[in-house]
Motif scaffolding. Sequence first.
Motif, PDB file in Angstrom:
ATOM      1  N   ALA A  74       0.836  -1.207   0.000  1.00 38.00           N
ATOM      2  CA  ALA A  74       0.000   0.000   0.000  1.00 38.00           C
ATOM      3  C   ALA A  74       0.868   1.254   0.000  1.00 38.00           C
ATOM      4  O   ALA A  74       0.548   2.238  -0.687  1.00 38.00           O
ATOM      5  N   VAL A  75       1.957   1.219   0.754  1.00 46.05           N
ATOM      6  CA  VAL A  75       2.867   2.363   0.782  1.00 46.05           C
ATOM      7  C   VAL A  75       3.397   2.649  -0.613  1.00 46.05           C
ATOM      8  O   VAL A  75       3.344   3.784  -1.108  1.00 46.05           O
ATOM      9  N   GLU A  76       3.899   1.610  -1.285  1.00 45.24           N
ATOM     10  CA  GLU A  76       4.490   1.801  -2.607  1.00 45.24           C
ATOM     11  C   GLU A  76       3.445   2.199  -3.651  1.00 45.24           C
ATOM     12  O   GLU A  76       3.706   3.047  -4.499  1.00 45.24           O
ATOM     13  N   PHE A  77       2.266   1.600  -3.573  1.00 45.90           N
ATOM     14  CA  PHE A  77       1.244   1.930  -4.573  1.00 45.90           C
ATOM     15  C   PHE A  77       0.862   3.398  -4.478  1.00 45.90           C
ATOM     16  O   PHE A  77       0.808   4.103  -5.504  1.00 45.90           O
ATOM     17  N   VAL A  78       0.605   3.896  -3.285  1.00 47.12           N
ATOM     18  CA  VAL A  78       0.174   5.293  -3.126  1.00 47.12           C
ATOM     19  C   VAL A  78       1.302   6.252  -3.493  1.00 47.12           C
ATOM     20  O   VAL A  78       1.078   7.278  -4.148  1.00 47.12           O
ATOM     21  N   ARG A  79       2.517   5.935  -3.099  1.00 41.79           N
ATOM     22  CA  ARG A  79       3.656   6.787  -3.474  1.00 41.79           C
ATOM     23  C   ARG A  79       3.810   6.864  -4.991  1.00 41.79           C
ATOM     24  O   ARG A  79       3.972   7.949  -5.569  1.00 41.79           O
ATOM     25  N   GLN A  80       3.749   5.703  -5.649  1.00 43.55           N
ATOM     26  CA  GLN A  80       3.950   5.676  -7.092  1.00 43.55           C
ATOM     27  C   GLN A  80       2.764   6.271  -7.842  1.00 43.55           C
ATOM     28  O   GLN A  80       2.924   6.840  -8.929  1.00 43.55           O
ATOM     29  N   TYR A  81       1.582   6.191  -7.258  1.00 41.38           N
ATOM     30  CA  TYR A  81       0.394   6.831  -7.827  1.00 41.38           C
ATOM     31  C   TYR A  81       0.637   8.333  -7.961  1.00 41.38           C
ATOM     32  O   TYR A  81       0.323   8.949  -8.992  1.00 41.38           O
ATOM     33  N   ALA A  82       1.233   8.926  -6.911  1.00 46.49           N
ATOM     34  CA  ALA A  82       1.551  10.351  -6.953  1.00 46.49           C
ATOM     35  C   ALA A  82       2.680  10.635  -7.949  1.00 46.49           C
ATOM     36  O   ALA A  82       2.625  11.611  -8.714  1.00 46.49           O
ATOM     37  N   GLN A  83       3.679   9.786  -7.978  1.00 44.50           N
ATOM     38  CA  GLN A  83       4.807   9.991  -8.882  1.00 44.50           C
ATOM     39  C   GLN A  83       4.395   9.957 -10.352  1.00 44.50           C
ATOM     40  O   GLN A  83       4.998  10.624 -11.195  1.00 44.50           O
ATOM     41  N   PHE A  84       3.354   9.186 -10.657  1.00 42.43           N
ATOM     42  CA  PHE A  84       2.871   9.096 -12.031  1.00 42.43           C
ATOM     43  C   PHE A  84       1.939  10.235 -12.420  1.00 42.43           C
ATOM     44  O   PHE A  84       1.385  10.241 -13.514  1.00 42.43           O
ATOM     45  N   GLY A  85       1.779  11.200 -11.540  1.00 46.08           N
ATOM     46  CA  GLY A  85       0.962  12.357 -11.865  1.00 46.08           C
ATOM     47  C   GLY A  85      -0.529  12.128 -11.740  1.00 46.08           C
ATOM     48  O   GLY A  85      -1.325  12.961 -12.177  1.00 46.08           O
ATOM     49  N   LEU A  86      -0.925  11.006 -11.141  1.00 44.88           N
ATOM     50  CA  LEU A  86      -2.348  10.728 -10.973  1.00 44.88           C
ATOM     51  C   LEU A  86      -2.913  11.396  -9.725  1.00 44.88           C
ATOM     52  O   LEU A  86      -4.101  11.703  -9.658  1.00 44.88           O
ATOM     53  N   HIS A  87      -2.042  11.626  -8.747  1.00 47.01           N
ATOM     54  CA  HIS A  87      -2.458  12.262  -7.503  1.00 47.01           C
ATOM     55  C   HIS A  87      -3.016  13.653  -7.780  1.00 47.01           C
ATOM     56  O   HIS A  87      -2.385  14.469  -8.431  1.00 47.01           O
ATOM     57  N   GLY A  88      -4.216  13.905  -7.307  1.00 46.30           N
ATOM     58  CA  GLY A  88      -4.821  15.220  -7.482  1.00 46.30           C
ATOM     59  C   GLY A  88      -5.568  15.399  -8.783  1.00 46.30           C
ATOM     60  O   GLY A  88      -6.277  16.399  -8.961  1.00 46.30           O
ATOM     61  N   THR A  89      -5.414  14.469  -9.723  1.00 51.98           N
ATOM     62  CA  THR A  89      -6.116  14.580 -11.008  1.00 51.98           C
ATOM     63  C   THR A  89      -7.124  13.449 -11.207  1.00 51.98           C
ATOM     64  O   THR A  89      -8.209  13.670 -11.743  1.00 51.98           O
ATOM     65  N   VAL A  90      -6.761  12.246 -10.791  1.00 54.70           N
ATOM     66  CA  VAL A  90      -7.672  11.092 -10.859  1.00 54.70           C
ATOM     67  C   VAL A  90      -7.878  10.598  -9.429  1.00 54.70           C
ATOM     68  O   VAL A  90      -6.947  10.063  -8.823  1.00 54.70           O
ATOM     69  N   PRO A  91      -9.061  10.785  -8.854  1.00 56.63           N
ATOM     70  CA  PRO A  91      -9.283  10.387  -7.458  1.00 56.63           C
ATOM     71  C   PRO A  91      -8.987   8.907  -7.232  1.00 56.63           C
ATOM     72  O   PRO A  91      -9.322   8.060  -8.058  1.00 56.63           O
ATOM     73  N   LEU A  92      -8.368   8.618  -6.091  1.00 48.50           N
ATOM     74  CA  LEU A  92      -8.026   7.249  -5.723  1.00 48.50           C
ATOM     75  C   LEU A  92      -8.923   6.801  -4.569  1.00 48.50           C
ATOM     76  O   LEU A  92      -9.014   7.487  -3.539  1.00 48.50           O
ATOM     77  N   TYR A  93      -9.581   5.653  -4.747  1.00 49.54           N
ATOM     78  CA  TYR A  93     -10.446   5.058  -3.740  1.00 49.54           C
ATOM     79  C   TYR A  93      -9.916   3.667  -3.396  1.00 49.54           C
ATOM     80  O   TYR A  93      -9.277   3.017  -4.224  1.00 49.54           O
ATOM     81  N   GLY A  94     -10.267   3.197  -2.206  1.00 53.81           N
ATOM     82  CA  GLY A  94      -9.917   1.828  -1.844  1.00 53.81           C
ATOM     83  C   GLY A  94     -10.372   1.481  -0.449  1.00 53.81           C
ATOM     84  O   GLY A  94     -10.866   2.340   0.291  1.00 53.81           O
ATOM     85  N   PRO A  95     -10.218   0.225  -0.042  1.00 60.15           N
ATOM     86  CA  PRO A  95     -10.478  -0.169   1.337  1.00 60.15           C
ATOM     87  C   PRO A  95      -9.527   0.531   2.304  1.00 60.15           C
ATOM     88  O   PRO A  95      -8.471   1.040   1.908  1.00 60.15           O
ATOM     89  N   ALA A  96      -9.892   0.531   3.578  1.00 55.73           N
ATOM     90  CA  ALA A  96      -9.168   1.287   4.605  1.00 55.73           C
ATOM     91  C   ALA A  96      -7.664   1.072   4.579  1.00 55.73           C
ATOM     92  O   ALA A  96      -6.883   2.006   4.793  1.00 55.73           O
ATOM     93  N   PHE A  97      -7.233  -0.170   4.313  1.00 51.62           N
ATOM     94  CA  PHE A  97      -5.817  -0.541   4.440  1.00 51.62           C
ATOM     95  C   PHE A  97      -4.899   0.265   3.528  1.00 51.62           C
ATOM     96  O   PHE A  97      -3.702   0.326   3.745  1.00 51.62           O
ATOM     97  N   LEU A  98      -5.487   0.888   2.500  1.00 53.60           N
ATOM     98  CA  LEU A  98      -4.683   1.658   1.557  1.00 53.60           C
ATOM     99  C   LEU A  98      -3.978   2.817   2.260  1.00 53.60           C
ATOM    100  O   LEU A  98      -2.867   3.198   1.871  1.00 53.60           O
ATOM    101  N   THR A  99      -4.595   3.371   3.314  1.00 49.07           N
ATOM    102  CA  THR A  99      -4.012   4.524   4.017  1.00 49.07           C
ATOM    103  C   THR A  99      -4.145   4.375   5.529  1.00 49.07           C
ATOM    104  O   THR A  99      -4.508   5.322   6.226  1.00 49.07           O
ATOM    105  N   GLU A 100      -3.826   3.202   6.050  1.00 49.32           N
ATOM    106  CA  GLU A 100      -3.985   2.962   7.486  1.00 49.32           C
ATOM    107  C   GLU A 100      -2.655   2.960   8.219  1.00 49.32           C
ATOM    108  O   GLU A 100      -1.649   2.441   7.721  1.00 49.32           O
ATOM    109  N   GLY A 101      -2.650   3.511   9.429  1.00 43.61           N
ATOM    110  CA  GLY A 101      -1.554   3.337  10.370  1.00 43.61           C
ATOM    111  C   GLY A 101      -0.182   3.672   9.826  1.00 43.61           C
ATOM    112  O   GLY A 101       0.072   4.774   9.328  1.00 43.61           O
TER     113      GLY A 101
END
Length: 395
Positions: free
Chosen positions: A243-270
Amino acid sequence: MYTTRRAFITALAAAIAATAVAGCEGSAMGDGSTDTTTLTIGILAPQTGPLAAIGTDMLAGWQLYLDQHDGKLGGHPVRVIVAEEGDGGATARASVDRLIKQEKASVIVGAASAPAVATAAGPTRDAQIPLIGVGGRPSTISDVAYLWHTSFDSRDYGKAIAAHIAKTVPGPVWVIGPDYQGGHDQISGFVDAYLAAGGKLANADGKPVFTPYPATTNFGPWLAQAKASGAKAVYAFYAGAPAVEFVRQYAQFGLHGTVPLYGPAFLTEGAALQAQAAAAAGVYTVANYSPDLPGPANQAFTTALAGRIKGAPTVYHLTSYDAAALLDKAIAAAGPDPTPQAINTAITAITTVDSPRGTWRFNAQHTPVQAWYLRQVTGATPANTMVTTLATIGA
Protein backbone atom coordinates in the motif's frame (compact mmCIF):
# COMPACT_ATOMS: atom_id res chain seq x y z
CA MET A 1 12.50 -1.74 8.69
CA TYR A 2 11.39 -5.25 9.47
CA THR A 3 14.26 -5.89 11.88
CA THR A 4 13.17 -2.88 13.92
CA ARG A 5 9.50 -3.83 13.69
CA ARG A 6 10.26 -7.46 14.61
CA ALA A 7 12.05 -6.23 17.72
CA PHE A 8 9.07 -4.02 18.56
CA ILE A 9 6.59 -6.86 18.11
CA THR A 10 8.78 -9.16 20.18
CA ALA A 11 8.74 -6.59 22.98
CA LEU A 12 4.98 -6.20 22.68
CA ALA A 13 4.46 -9.96 22.73
CA ALA A 14 6.59 -10.12 25.87
CA ALA A 15 4.40 -7.42 27.43
CA ILE A 16 1.31 -9.47 26.59
CA ALA A 17 2.86 -12.54 28.22
CA ALA A 18 3.85 -10.48 31.28
CA THR A 19 0.30 -9.18 31.60
CA ALA A 20 -1.03 -12.73 31.42
CA VAL A 21 1.38 -13.86 34.13
CA ALA A 22 0.42 -10.89 36.30
CA GLY A 23 -3.21 -11.88 35.90
CA CYS A 24 -2.36 -15.31 37.33
CA GLU A 25 -0.65 -14.04 40.46
CA GLY A 26 -2.56 -14.02 43.75
CA SER A 27 -5.76 -15.81 44.61
CA ALA A 28 -8.26 -12.99 44.96
CA MET A 29 -10.39 -11.59 42.15
CA GLY A 30 -11.95 -8.14 42.27
CA ASP A 31 -15.35 -9.52 43.27
CA GLY A 32 -13.95 -11.47 46.22
CA SER A 33 -14.04 -14.87 44.54
CA THR A 34 -10.93 -16.95 43.89
CA ASP A 35 -9.13 -17.12 40.58
CA THR A 36 -10.34 -19.95 38.37
CA THR A 37 -8.91 -21.85 35.42
CA THR A 38 -6.11 -20.15 33.51
CA LEU A 39 -6.94 -20.17 29.80
CA THR A 40 -4.43 -20.23 26.96
CA ILE A 41 -5.23 -17.87 24.09
CA GLY A 42 -3.21 -18.12 20.88
CA ILE A 43 -2.73 -15.05 18.70
CA LEU A 44 -1.80 -15.65 15.06
CA ALA A 45 -0.23 -12.44 13.73
CA PRO A 46 2.33 -11.37 11.10
CA GLN A 47 5.58 -10.41 12.78
CA THR A 48 7.72 -10.06 9.62
CA GLY A 49 7.08 -9.35 5.95
CA PRO A 50 4.80 -6.86 4.17
CA LEU A 51 1.99 -7.10 6.76
CA ALA A 52 4.18 -6.76 9.87
CA ALA A 53 2.74 -3.32 10.69
CA ILE A 54 -0.73 -4.87 10.84
CA GLY A 55 0.54 -7.46 13.31
CA THR A 56 1.80 -4.62 15.51
CA ASP A 57 -1.67 -3.03 15.46
CA MET A 58 -3.37 -6.32 16.26
CA LEU A 59 -1.22 -6.93 19.32
CA ALA A 60 -1.58 -3.35 20.57
CA GLY A 61 -5.39 -3.45 20.38
CA TRP A 62 -5.50 -6.80 22.16
CA GLN A 63 -3.04 -5.68 24.82
CA LEU A 64 -5.05 -2.54 25.56
CA TYR A 65 -8.13 -4.57 26.45
CA LEU A 66 -6.13 -6.95 28.65
CA ASP A 67 -4.50 -4.05 30.48
CA GLN A 68 -7.91 -2.52 31.11
CA HIS A 69 -9.17 -5.79 32.60
CA ASP A 70 -6.32 -6.86 34.88
CA GLY A 71 -5.03 -9.40 32.36
CA LYS A 72 -8.23 -11.43 32.58
CA LEU A 73 -11.05 -12.42 30.25
CA GLY A 74 -14.38 -13.45 31.73
CA GLY A 75 -12.80 -13.41 35.18
CA HIS A 76 -10.16 -15.95 34.17
CA PRO A 77 -6.42 -15.30 34.04
CA VAL A 78 -5.13 -15.81 30.52
CA ARG A 79 -1.86 -17.12 29.15
CA VAL A 80 -1.27 -15.56 25.73
CA ILE A 81 0.95 -17.16 23.08
CA VAL A 82 1.81 -15.09 20.00
CA ALA A 83 2.60 -17.16 16.88
CA GLU A 84 3.91 -16.15 13.46
CA GLU A 85 1.38 -15.91 10.65
CA GLY A 86 3.95 -15.61 7.86
CA ASP A 87 2.49 -15.59 4.37
CA GLY A 88 -0.55 -17.53 5.49
CA GLY A 89 0.69 -20.89 4.19
CA ALA A 90 3.08 -23.39 5.75
CA THR A 91 4.24 -21.01 8.47
CA ALA A 92 0.67 -20.28 9.56
CA ARG A 93 -0.20 -23.98 9.53
CA ALA A 94 2.78 -24.86 11.71
CA SER A 95 1.86 -22.09 14.15
CA VAL A 96 -1.77 -23.20 14.35
CA ASP A 97 -0.73 -26.82 14.90
CA ARG A 98 1.59 -25.74 17.72
CA LEU A 99 -1.10 -23.60 19.37
CA ILE A 100 -3.60 -26.46 19.23
CA LYS A 101 -1.45 -29.51 20.00
CA GLN A 102 1.41 -28.20 22.15
CA GLU A 103 0.06 -25.07 23.79
CA LYS A 104 -3.49 -26.45 24.21
CA ALA A 105 -5.07 -23.12 23.28
CA SER A 106 -8.74 -22.72 24.20
CA VAL A 107 -9.19 -20.02 21.53
CA ILE A 108 -7.10 -18.71 18.64
CA VAL A 109 -7.35 -15.05 17.62
CA GLY A 110 -6.18 -13.86 14.17
CA ALA A 111 -5.07 -13.55 11.53
CA ALA A 112 -4.30 -10.44 9.48
CA SER A 113 -4.64 -12.02 6.04
CA ALA A 114 -7.31 -14.08 4.30
CA PRO A 115 -4.85 -16.88 3.36
CA ALA A 116 -3.92 -17.35 7.02
CA VAL A 117 -7.59 -17.50 8.02
CA ALA A 118 -8.19 -20.10 5.31
CA THR A 119 -5.22 -22.11 6.62
CA ALA A 120 -6.34 -21.91 10.25
CA ALA A 121 -10.06 -22.52 9.74
CA GLY A 122 -9.83 -26.26 9.03
CA PRO A 123 -7.56 -27.30 11.93
CA THR A 124 -9.46 -25.17 14.46
CA ARG A 125 -12.80 -26.52 13.25
CA ASP A 126 -11.55 -30.11 13.47
CA ALA A 127 -10.24 -29.50 16.99
CA GLN A 128 -13.49 -27.68 17.92
CA ILE A 129 -11.58 -24.58 19.01
CA PRO A 130 -13.05 -21.13 18.27
CA LEU A 131 -11.10 -19.05 15.75
CA ILE A 132 -11.80 -15.34 16.19
CA GLY A 133 -10.80 -13.58 12.98
CA VAL A 134 -9.71 -9.94 13.14
CA GLY A 135 -8.87 -9.52 9.44
CA GLY A 136 -10.44 -10.55 6.17
CA ARG A 137 -12.90 -13.45 5.87
CA PRO A 138 -12.19 -15.26 2.59
CA SER A 139 -15.17 -16.27 0.47
CA THR A 140 -13.82 -19.84 0.13
CA ILE A 141 -14.89 -20.91 3.65
CA SER A 142 -18.37 -22.42 4.02
CA ASP A 143 -18.25 -24.20 7.41
CA VAL A 144 -18.20 -21.46 10.04
CA ALA A 145 -19.34 -23.43 13.08
CA TYR A 146 -16.13 -22.52 14.95
CA LEU A 147 -15.17 -19.42 12.93
CA TRP A 148 -16.12 -15.90 13.98
CA HIS A 149 -14.97 -12.52 12.71
CA THR A 150 -15.05 -9.29 14.68
CA SER A 151 -13.86 -7.56 11.52
CA PHE A 152 -15.54 -8.06 8.14
CA ASP A 153 -16.25 -10.24 5.18
CA SER A 154 -13.58 -9.25 2.64
CA ARG A 155 -16.21 -8.45 0.01
CA ASP A 156 -18.04 -5.98 2.27
CA TYR A 157 -15.64 -3.09 1.68
CA GLY A 158 -16.38 -2.93 -2.03
CA LYS A 159 -20.09 -3.52 -1.52
CA ALA A 160 -20.28 -0.61 0.90
CA ILE A 161 -18.73 2.00 -1.40
CA ALA A 162 -19.73 0.83 -4.89
CA ALA A 163 -23.05 2.69 -5.15
CA HIS A 164 -21.45 5.91 -3.89
CA ILE A 165 -18.73 5.77 -6.53
CA ALA A 166 -21.21 4.89 -9.28
CA LYS A 167 -23.26 7.92 -8.30
CA THR A 168 -20.51 10.50 -7.74
CA VAL A 169 -17.73 9.61 -10.21
CA PRO A 170 -18.65 10.93 -13.70
CA GLY A 171 -17.18 8.13 -15.76
CA PRO A 172 -15.47 4.74 -15.74
CA VAL A 173 -13.27 3.48 -12.91
CA TRP A 174 -9.98 1.59 -13.33
CA VAL A 175 -9.56 -1.27 -10.82
CA ILE A 176 -6.46 -3.06 -9.49
CA GLY A 177 -5.50 -5.38 -6.63
CA PRO A 178 -3.11 -8.16 -5.56
CA ASP A 179 -3.40 -11.68 -6.97
CA TYR A 180 -4.34 -13.74 -3.90
CA GLN A 181 -7.63 -14.78 -2.32
CA GLY A 182 -8.02 -11.68 -0.17
CA GLY A 183 -7.32 -9.46 -3.15
CA HIS A 184 -9.82 -11.28 -5.34
CA ASP A 185 -12.51 -11.02 -2.67
CA GLN A 186 -11.89 -7.34 -2.01
CA ILE A 187 -11.89 -6.45 -5.70
CA SER A 188 -14.82 -8.67 -6.73
CA GLY A 189 -16.91 -7.25 -3.89
CA PHE A 190 -16.45 -3.82 -5.44
CA VAL A 191 -16.68 -4.78 -9.11
CA ASP A 192 -19.85 -6.84 -8.76
CA ALA A 193 -21.68 -4.14 -6.80
CA TYR A 194 -20.32 -1.30 -8.95
CA LEU A 195 -21.42 -2.90 -12.22
CA ALA A 196 -24.81 -3.70 -10.68
CA ALA A 197 -25.15 -0.01 -9.78
CA GLY A 198 -24.59 0.98 -13.42
CA GLY A 199 -20.85 1.64 -13.31
CA LYS A 200 -18.34 0.83 -16.04
CA LEU A 201 -14.73 -0.34 -15.76
CA ALA A 202 -12.03 1.64 -17.52
CA ASN A 203 -9.70 -1.38 -17.72
CA ALA A 204 -8.93 -2.22 -21.34
CA ASP A 205 -10.58 -5.65 -21.30
CA GLY A 206 -13.32 -4.70 -18.87
CA LYS A 207 -11.72 -6.78 -16.12
CA PRO A 208 -9.76 -5.69 -13.05
CA VAL A 209 -5.98 -6.04 -12.99
CA PHE A 210 -4.36 -8.41 -10.48
CA THR A 211 -0.67 -7.93 -9.70
CA PRO A 212 1.69 -10.70 -8.45
CA TYR A 213 1.62 -10.96 -4.66
CA PRO A 214 3.69 -10.26 -2.66
CA ALA A 215 6.44 -9.84 -5.25
CA THR A 216 5.20 -6.61 -6.87
CA THR A 217 7.04 -3.48 -5.75
CA ASN A 218 7.03 -1.59 -9.06
CA PHE A 219 3.48 -0.62 -10.04
CA GLY A 220 4.65 1.56 -12.93
CA PRO A 221 3.44 -0.61 -15.84
CA TRP A 222 -0.07 -0.78 -14.41
CA LEU A 223 -0.23 2.87 -13.38
CA ALA A 224 0.73 3.78 -16.94
CA GLN A 225 -2.29 1.77 -18.10
CA ALA A 226 -4.52 3.53 -15.61
CA LYS A 227 -3.28 6.96 -16.72
CA ALA A 228 -3.86 6.14 -20.40
CA SER A 229 -7.29 4.60 -19.83
CA GLY A 230 -9.21 7.82 -19.43
CA ALA A 231 -10.53 6.64 -16.07
CA LYS A 232 -12.30 9.19 -13.91
CA ALA A 233 -11.17 7.37 -10.75
CA VAL A 234 -9.11 4.38 -9.62
CA TYR A 235 -10.19 1.76 -7.08
CA ALA A 236 -7.32 -0.20 -5.53
CA PHE A 237 -6.83 -2.69 -2.71
CA TYR A 238 -3.39 -3.02 -1.14
CA ALA A 239 -2.27 -3.33 2.49
CA GLY A 240 0.95 -2.93 4.45
CA ALA A 241 4.17 -2.33 2.50
CA PRO A 242 2.50 -2.75 -0.94
CA ALA A 243 0.00 0.00 0.00
CA VAL A 244 2.87 2.36 0.78
CA GLU A 245 4.49 1.80 -2.61
CA PHE A 246 1.24 1.93 -4.57
CA VAL A 247 0.17 5.29 -3.13
CA ARG A 248 3.66 6.79 -3.47
CA GLN A 249 3.95 5.68 -7.09
CA TYR A 250 0.39 6.83 -7.83
CA ALA A 251 1.55 10.35 -6.95
CA GLN A 252 4.81 9.99 -8.88
CA PHE A 253 2.87 9.10 -12.03
CA GLY A 254 0.96 12.36 -11.87
CA LEU A 255 -2.35 10.73 -10.97
CA HIS A 256 -2.46 12.26 -7.50
CA GLY A 257 -4.82 15.22 -7.48
CA THR A 258 -6.12 14.58 -11.01
CA VAL A 259 -7.67 11.09 -10.86
CA PRO A 260 -9.28 10.39 -7.46
CA LEU A 261 -8.03 7.25 -5.72
CA TYR A 262 -10.45 5.06 -3.74
CA GLY A 263 -9.92 1.83 -1.84
CA PRO A 264 -10.48 -0.17 1.34
CA ALA A 265 -9.17 1.29 4.61
CA PHE A 266 -5.82 -0.54 4.44
CA LEU A 267 -4.68 1.66 1.56
CA THR A 268 -4.01 4.52 4.02
CA GLU A 269 -3.99 2.96 7.49
CA GLY A 270 -1.55 3.34 10.37
CA ALA A 271 2.12 2.91 9.50
CA ALA A 272 1.29 2.96 5.78
CA LEU A 273 -0.20 6.46 6.04
CA GLN A 274 2.78 7.70 8.05
CA ALA A 275 5.13 6.47 5.32
CA GLN A 276 2.99 7.82 2.47
CA ALA A 277 2.78 11.32 3.99
CA ALA A 278 1.74 13.95 1.42
CA ALA A 279 1.35 11.34 -1.33
CA ALA A 280 -1.81 10.11 0.42
CA ALA A 281 -3.52 13.51 0.59
CA GLY A 282 -7.06 13.37 -0.71
CA VAL A 283 -7.26 9.56 -0.99
CA TYR A 284 -10.72 8.19 -0.23
CA THR A 285 -11.15 4.95 1.71
CA VAL A 286 -14.09 2.89 2.91
CA ALA A 287 -13.95 1.44 6.43
CA ASN A 288 -16.01 -0.02 9.24
CA TYR A 289 -14.18 2.35 11.58
CA SER A 290 -12.82 5.89 11.60
CA PRO A 291 -10.69 7.31 14.43
CA ASP A 292 -12.88 10.43 14.58
CA LEU A 293 -16.22 8.65 15.04
CA PRO A 294 -18.30 10.52 17.62
CA GLY A 295 -19.30 9.05 20.96
CA PRO A 296 -17.77 8.38 24.37
CA ALA A 297 -16.77 4.77 23.60
CA ASN A 298 -14.55 5.77 20.69
CA GLN A 299 -13.21 8.79 22.54
CA ALA A 300 -12.15 6.57 25.42
CA PHE A 301 -10.61 4.05 23.01
CA THR A 302 -8.57 6.61 21.07
CA THR A 303 -7.45 8.32 24.26
CA ALA A 304 -6.32 5.03 25.80
CA LEU A 305 -4.33 4.11 22.70
CA ALA A 306 -2.76 7.55 22.26
CA GLY A 307 0.14 6.88 24.60
CA ARG A 308 0.80 3.42 23.14
CA ILE A 309 0.91 3.95 19.38
CA LYS A 310 2.23 6.41 16.83
CA GLY A 311 -0.57 7.97 14.83
CA ALA A 312 -4.28 7.22 14.97
CA PRO A 313 -6.00 3.92 15.78
CA THR A 314 -6.56 1.59 12.84
CA VAL A 315 -9.15 -1.00 11.92
CA TYR A 316 -6.85 -3.73 13.28
CA HIS A 317 -6.47 -2.03 16.65
CA LEU A 318 -10.25 -2.00 16.81
CA THR A 319 -11.00 -5.54 15.64
CA SER A 320 -8.44 -7.07 18.01
CA TYR A 321 -9.78 -4.99 20.89
CA ASP A 322 -13.28 -6.20 20.03
CA ALA A 323 -12.05 -9.81 19.84
CA ALA A 324 -10.92 -9.50 23.46
CA ALA A 325 -14.23 -7.86 24.41
CA LEU A 326 -16.17 -10.67 22.72
CA LEU A 327 -14.15 -13.33 24.53
CA ASP A 328 -14.56 -11.50 27.83
CA LYS A 329 -18.34 -11.89 27.52
CA ALA A 330 -18.24 -15.43 26.14
CA ILE A 331 -15.79 -16.83 28.69
CA ALA A 332 -17.77 -15.28 31.55
CA ALA A 333 -20.90 -16.98 30.22
CA ALA A 334 -19.20 -20.36 29.65
CA GLY A 335 -18.97 -21.32 33.31
CA PRO A 336 -16.22 -21.72 35.93
CA ASP A 337 -14.18 -24.22 33.90
CA PRO A 338 -14.86 -23.24 30.27
CA THR A 339 -13.95 -25.64 27.49
CA PRO A 340 -13.37 -24.43 23.92
CA GLN A 341 -16.74 -25.91 22.97
CA ALA A 342 -18.49 -24.09 25.82
CA ILE A 343 -16.85 -20.81 24.81
CA ASN A 344 -18.00 -21.31 21.22
CA THR A 345 -21.56 -22.02 22.37
CA ALA A 346 -21.47 -18.89 24.51
CA ILE A 347 -20.41 -16.78 21.51
CA THR A 348 -23.44 -18.10 19.64
CA ALA A 349 -25.68 -16.65 22.35
CA ILE A 350 -24.14 -13.15 22.26
CA THR A 351 -26.64 -10.88 20.50
CA THR A 352 -24.66 -7.62 20.40
CA VAL A 353 -21.12 -6.37 20.99
CA ASP A 354 -20.52 -2.85 22.28
CA SER A 355 -17.57 -1.35 20.45
CA PRO A 356 -15.80 1.96 19.79
CA ARG A 357 -17.29 1.69 16.26
CA GLY A 358 -20.79 1.40 17.72
CA THR A 359 -22.88 -1.62 18.68
CA TRP A 360 -22.80 -4.48 16.17
CA ARG A 361 -24.02 -8.06 15.94
CA PHE A 362 -23.12 -11.27 14.12
CA ASN A 363 -25.02 -12.46 11.07
CA ALA A 364 -25.66 -16.08 10.14
CA GLN A 365 -22.16 -16.35 8.66
CA HIS A 366 -20.55 -15.10 11.89
CA THR A 367 -19.38 -11.77 10.45
CA PRO A 368 -20.53 -8.35 11.71
CA VAL A 369 -23.63 -6.47 10.66
CA GLN A 370 -22.20 -2.97 10.89
CA ALA A 371 -22.07 0.54 9.50
CA TRP A 372 -19.51 1.52 6.87
CA TYR A 373 -17.97 4.96 6.41
CA LEU A 374 -16.35 7.03 3.67
CA ARG A 375 -13.10 8.64 4.82
CA GLN A 376 -10.63 11.02 3.16
CA VAL A 377 -7.00 11.76 4.01
CA THR A 378 -6.79 15.40 5.08
CA GLY A 379 -4.61 17.76 7.11
CA ALA A 380 -1.02 18.95 7.32
CA THR A 381 -0.34 15.81 9.32
CA PRO A 382 -2.27 13.35 7.13
CA ALA A 383 -5.18 11.66 8.87
CA ASN A 384 -8.19 9.63 7.81
CA THR A 385 -11.21 11.88 8.34
CA MET A 386 -14.79 10.66 8.16
CA VAL A 387 -16.83 12.17 5.31
CA THR A 388 -20.14 10.34 5.59
CA THR A 389 -21.87 7.11 6.53
CA LEU A 390 -22.26 4.94 3.43
CA ALA A 391 -24.34 1.91 4.35
CA THR A 392 -24.97 -0.89 6.81
CA ILE A 393 -23.62 -4.13 5.36
CA GLY A 394 -23.69 -7.73 6.52
CA ALA A 395 -27.35 -8.41 7.28
